[in-house]
Design a protein around this motif. Structure first.
Motif, PDB file in Angstrom:
ATOM      1  N   HIS A   1      -6.901  -8.843  -5.720  1.00  0.00           N
ATOM      2  CA  HIS A   1      -6.767  -7.490  -6.276  1.00  0.00           C
ATOM      3  C   HIS A   1      -7.962  -6.662  -5.841  1.00  0.00           C
ATOM      4  N   ASP A   2      -7.691  -5.681  -5.010  1.00  0.00           N
ATOM      5  CA  ASP A   2      -8.748  -4.835  -4.456  1.00  0.00           C
ATOM      6  C   ASP A   2      -9.306  -3.944  -5.565  1.00  0.00           C
ATOM      7  N   PRO A   3     -10.641  -3.993  -5.764  1.00  0.00           N
ATOM      8  CA  PRO A   3     -11.227  -3.141  -6.822  1.00  0.00           C
ATOM      9  C   PRO A   3     -10.946  -1.660  -6.596  1.00  0.00           C
ATOM     10  N   HIS A   4     -10.648  -1.281  -5.344  1.00  0.00           N
ATOM     11  CA  HIS A   4     -10.332   0.132  -5.065  1.00  0.00           C
ATOM     12  C   HIS A   4      -8.856   0.426  -5.304  1.00  0.00           C
ATOM     13  N   GLY A   5      -8.132  -0.595  -5.727  1.00  0.00           N
ATOM     14  CA  GLY A   5      -6.693  -0.395  -5.991  1.00  0.00           C
ATOM     15  C   GLY A   5      -5.848  -1.160  -5.000  1.00  0.00           C
TER      16      GLY A   5
ATOM     17  N   GLN B   1       0.819  -1.215   0.000  1.00  0.00           N
ATOM     18  CA  GLN B   1       0.000   0.000   0.000  1.00  0.00           C
ATOM     19  C   GLN B   1       0.852   1.265   0.000  1.00  0.00           C
TER      20      GLN B   1
END
Ligand code: ADP
Ligand code: MG
Length: 269
Positions: free
Chosen positions: A244-248, A204
């Motif tokens: 994979h987080d849809p928010h990035g 992150q």
């Protein structure tokens, strides 16, 4: 432009080669995080860059060699948050943070009002103001870890090395501290190199990751290229899923190798 260039770095401790032929380039103003299993050499790498351990090879920063700097100049150039710093006996939190100002205090001089203002502002930012007069030996692990970061930030050095800076912090404080570092990076153009064991957090905050295993770099690059199920399961001997987080960003989740179903618990919704 690369701020930091490590070439052919080797470290031997107690007769054992702990880092072997490590090359690393860190672009100016970026954040690179070193990940890798326990004992991979992450702390040793940061300690070598900080000048806290003997090494062979080259460590260049901003066009010069860190080795050539005198200790005051080096302390104005590189600030280091070690993984396990010692707590000086009887020293208050404010005096501990003021240690970070040592490279700015004249020989035989005392701290200036500016030094004290820098320290006090950091105490405020890191939620330590109420603890300023307390001995550092009386702080909780998380409070002390924030004091160590405050001391390093007080150095106002362009290169910041963070060795597991959030290991004692709860979720909120960890996020707050890493956001603060990122803010300072963008604001003041700091170059940040950290070692973090939490892979999701590492992904992150860093722009690039370096995967170190047994003292050698086995992968490096953008977060998604390093945080793969294949690389993590191979080098950590762990079962993980990379989501994979849809928010990035990517989230690394540990999973059981086989789902164990408890009696009486249905698997349906
Ligand atoms: P990491 O931070 O990735 O967990 P370290 O850099 O702390 O790994 O350690 C790398 C290896 O070097 C480990 O095998 C560790 O036992 C060894 N090591 C670290 N410090 C010393 C030391 N002072 N003397 C001897 N061996 C050490
Ligand atoms: Mg370590």
């Amino acid at each position: 432009m690369n701020a930091l260039t490590v070439t052919g770095l080797e470290v031997t401790l107690l007769g054992r080669r702990v880092l072997a032929d490590v090359d690393l380039t860190v672009p100016a103003g970026s954040w690179v995080t070193v990940v890798g299993p326990n004992g991979a050499g992450k702390s040793t790498l940061l300690r070598a860059i900080a000048g806290a351990v003997d090494y062979t090879g080259g460590i260049g920063f901003d066009g010069g060699s860190l080795d050539q700097l005198r200790s005051r100049e080096r302390a104005r150039t590189v600030a280091f948050v070690p993984q396990a710093p010692t707590r000086p006996d009887g020293m208050s939190v404010l005096d501990y943070v003021l240690l970070g100002r040592t490279p700015y205090v004249p020989y035989f001089g005392v701290e200036s009002p500016r030094d004290i203002a820098v320290a006090e502002e950091l105490l405020e930012t890191l939620e330590l103001r109420e603890l300023a007069e307390r001995p550092v030996t009386s702080l909780s692990g998380g409070e002390f870890q924030r004091a160590v970061l405050a001391r390093a930030l007080a150095q106002q050095a362009p290169l910041l090395l963070l060795d597991e800076p959030t290991s004692a912090l709860d979720l909120g404080h960890a996020q707050h501290v890493l956001e603060l570092v990122d803010h300072l990076r963008v604001d003041r153009g700091l170059t940040v190199i950290s070692a973090l064991h939490d892979l999701t957090t590492a992904g992150q905050f860093a722009e690039r990751l370096v995967l170190l295993v047994d003292g050698a770099v086995v992968a490096e690059g953008e977060v998604e290229a390093v945080l793969t199920e294949e690389l993590i399961s191979r080098h950590y001997d762990a079962s993980v899923r990379v989501v994979h987080d849809p928010h990035g960003g990517v989230v690394v989740v540990p999973v059981r190798e086989r789902a164990v179903r408890r009696p009486g618990v249905s698997s349906g919704a």
